[in-house]
Write a protein that holds these residues in place. Structure first.
Motif, PDB file in Angstrom:
ATOM      1  N   GLU A  28      44.896  41.809  37.063  1.00 54.58           N
ATOM      2  CA  GLU A  28      45.357  43.184  37.275  1.00 54.58           C
ATOM      3  C   GLU A  28      44.754  43.789  38.525  1.00 54.58           C
ATOM      4  O   GLU A  28      45.419  44.484  39.300  1.00 54.58           O
ATOM      5  CB  GLU A  28      44.993  44.036  36.054  1.00 54.58           C
ATOM      6  N   ALA A  29      43.461  43.538  38.728  1.00 53.74           N
ATOM      7  CA  ALA A  29      42.749  44.040  39.899  1.00 53.74           C
ATOM      8  C   ALA A  29      41.572  43.112  40.164  1.00 53.74           C
ATOM      9  O   ALA A  29      41.066  42.454  39.239  1.00 53.74           O
ATOM     10  CB  ALA A  29      42.261  45.466  39.675  1.00 53.74           C
ATOM     11  N   SER A  83      44.447  48.200  53.135  1.00 47.96           N
ATOM     12  CA  SER A  83      44.941  47.975  51.774  1.00 47.96           C
ATOM     13  C   SER A  83      46.173  47.094  51.873  1.00 47.96           C
ATOM     14  O   SER A  83      46.760  46.946  52.953  1.00 47.96           O
ATOM     15  CB  SER A  83      45.310  49.329  51.150  1.00 47.96           C
ATOM     16  N   ASN A  95      50.172  41.822  41.070  1.00 49.29           N
ATOM     17  CA  ASN A  95      49.775  40.692  41.909  1.00 49.29           C
ATOM     18  C   ASN A  95      50.497  39.410  41.502  1.00 49.29           C
ATOM     19  O   ASN A  95      51.012  39.293  40.389  1.00 49.29           O
ATOM     20  CB  ASN A  95      48.264  40.476  41.796  1.00 49.29           C
ATOM     21  N   ASP A  99      44.071  39.742  48.132  1.00 53.69           N
ATOM     22  CA  ASP A  99      45.104  40.467  47.379  1.00 53.69           C
ATOM     23  C   ASP A  99      45.694  39.730  46.195  1.00 53.69           C
ATOM     24  O   ASP A  99      46.715  40.170  45.640  1.00 53.69           O
ATOM     25  CB  ASP A  99      46.229  40.863  48.328  1.00 53.69           C
ATOM     26  N   THR A 159      44.058  44.244  47.391  1.00 56.59           N
ATOM     27  CA  THR A 159      44.928  44.748  46.338  1.00 56.59           C
ATOM     28  C   THR A 159      44.112  45.751  45.529  1.00 56.59           C
ATOM     29  O   THR A 159      43.040  46.196  45.974  1.00 56.59           O
ATOM     30  CB  THR A 159      45.453  43.600  45.468  1.00 56.59           C
ATOM     31  N   GLY A 160      44.559  46.147  44.350  1.00 53.23           N
ATOM     32  CA  GLY A 160      43.762  47.041  43.521  1.00 53.23           C
ATOM     33  C   GLY A 160      42.387  46.453  43.242  1.00 53.23           C
ATOM     34  O   GLY A 160      42.258  45.255  42.985  1.00 53.23           O
ATOM     35  N   VAL A 161      41.367  47.293  43.324  1.00 51.14           N
ATOM     36  CA  VAL A 161      39.987  46.866  43.095  1.00 51.14           C
ATOM     37  C   VAL A 161      39.396  47.737  41.993  1.00 51.14           C
ATOM     38  O   VAL A 161      39.582  48.958  41.985  1.00 51.14           O
ATOM     39  CB  VAL A 161      39.135  47.008  44.381  1.00 51.14           C
ATOM     40  N   HIS A 162      38.665  47.113  41.077  1.00 49.47           N
ATOM     41  CA  HIS A 162      38.048  47.860  39.974  1.00 49.47           C
ATOM     42  C   HIS A 162      36.904  48.722  40.503  1.00 49.47           C
ATOM     43  O   HIS A 162      35.750  48.299  40.560  1.00 49.47           O
ATOM     44  CB  HIS A 162      37.537  46.903  38.898  1.00 49.47           C
TER      45      HIS A 162
END
Length: 274
Positions: free
Chosen positions: A238-239, A156, A233, A268, A205-208
């Motif tokens: 956002e993701a 991550s 980011n 990311d 990074t954030g993943v949906h």
């Protein structure tokens, strides 16, 4: 047109949904057969629903639609014996193993953390020890085959950064485990290089996926807006989507990346340089 992974077999943990399902389908599109492993039951410290048997069956159906073989097994990666048996069954049925994606993970972040130690322990056991158990279950067969291979462990951006730390058991466990898999990746890259087996880590990074798109995570971020602000980011997104990680992995495990080993690859949206 022949895919880049024709004739290969990939072991994927956490394959019932989210990134794991996306990886299974993406690698199947390139010609790989799949050994799909998932817990398919709840862990007490996790405040959002984990994958189900029906989710794992859906992954199998999507792979089979691509005319690829898949062996789907339920196993908890925290249990070394169980995951070794599940992976061994899949390899025996499909005949070989060329790729390992140690992807299974949890993020039990909660606004009401009833038992911080349980959240920490379960996260480290799943996200770090589970990665170790997965690779150790498959690597001996890859060595025995003598034909090289590729291993990718899912870390991550939190495996490269401590941003957003707030002292919760879940956050401590998540960041520690995601840093820890980088250490595993680097020692395995050295161990397995003489066998032409490459080992890398991927850092989304954030993943949906359901791991972050759930009520518990949104409540946690709502209670701790400083954490959410720290986890944004550089690019205006956002993701990212699961396929964004799957595309990177499809390249990493292919011969197009035949001399890439020991790297930490961020996907990311610029998180790490912000």
């Amino acid at each position: 047109m022949t895919g880049t992974l024709e004739g290969k077999v990939a072991v994927i943990t956490g394959a019932a949904r989210g990134q794991g399902r996306s990886h299974a389908v993406r690698l199947a599109e390139e010609g790989a057969d799949i050994v799909a492993v998932d817990i398919c039951r709840q862990i007490d410290s996790v405040p959002y629903p984990l994958a189900t048997e029906e989710d794992l069956a859906e992954t199998a159906a999507e792979v089979e639609k691509l005319d690829r073989r898949i062996v789907a097994r339920q196993a908890d990666v925290r249990d070394a014996a169980a995951v070794t048996e599940a992976i061994g069954d899949g390899i025996a049925e499909l005949g070989r193993v060329d790729i390992v994606l140690a992807n299974a993970g949890i993020a039990p972040h909660s606004a009401r953390e009833d038992d911080p130690l349980a959240a920490f322990d379960d996260t480290v056991a799943t996200n770090l020890a589970g990665v170790r158990h997965t690779v150790q279950a498959a690597a001996p067969r890859m060595i025995e085959q003598g034909e090289g291979g590729s291993i990718v462990v899912t870390s991550s951006t939190q495996g490269l950064s401590g941003r957003g730390g707030n002292g919760s058991g879940a956050m401590e466990g998540y960041v520690a485990a995601k840093h820890g898999v980088v250490g595993l990746m680097r020692t395995w890259a050295n161990w397995l290089a003489p066998h032409r087996i490459r080992v890398n880590s991927v850092h989304p990074t954030g993943v949906h996926t359901p791991m972050i798109d759930n009520d518990a995570m949104q409540e946690f971020l709502g209670q701790s807006p400083e954490v959410g602000a720290a986890l944004t980011n550089l690019l205006d997104v956002e993701a990212v989507e699961p396929i964004d990680i799957s595309n990177a992995i499809a390249w990493l495990v292919s011969d197009q990346a035949r001399y890439v080993t020991g790297v930490t690859l961020p996907v990311d949206a610029g998180f790490m340089v912000k």
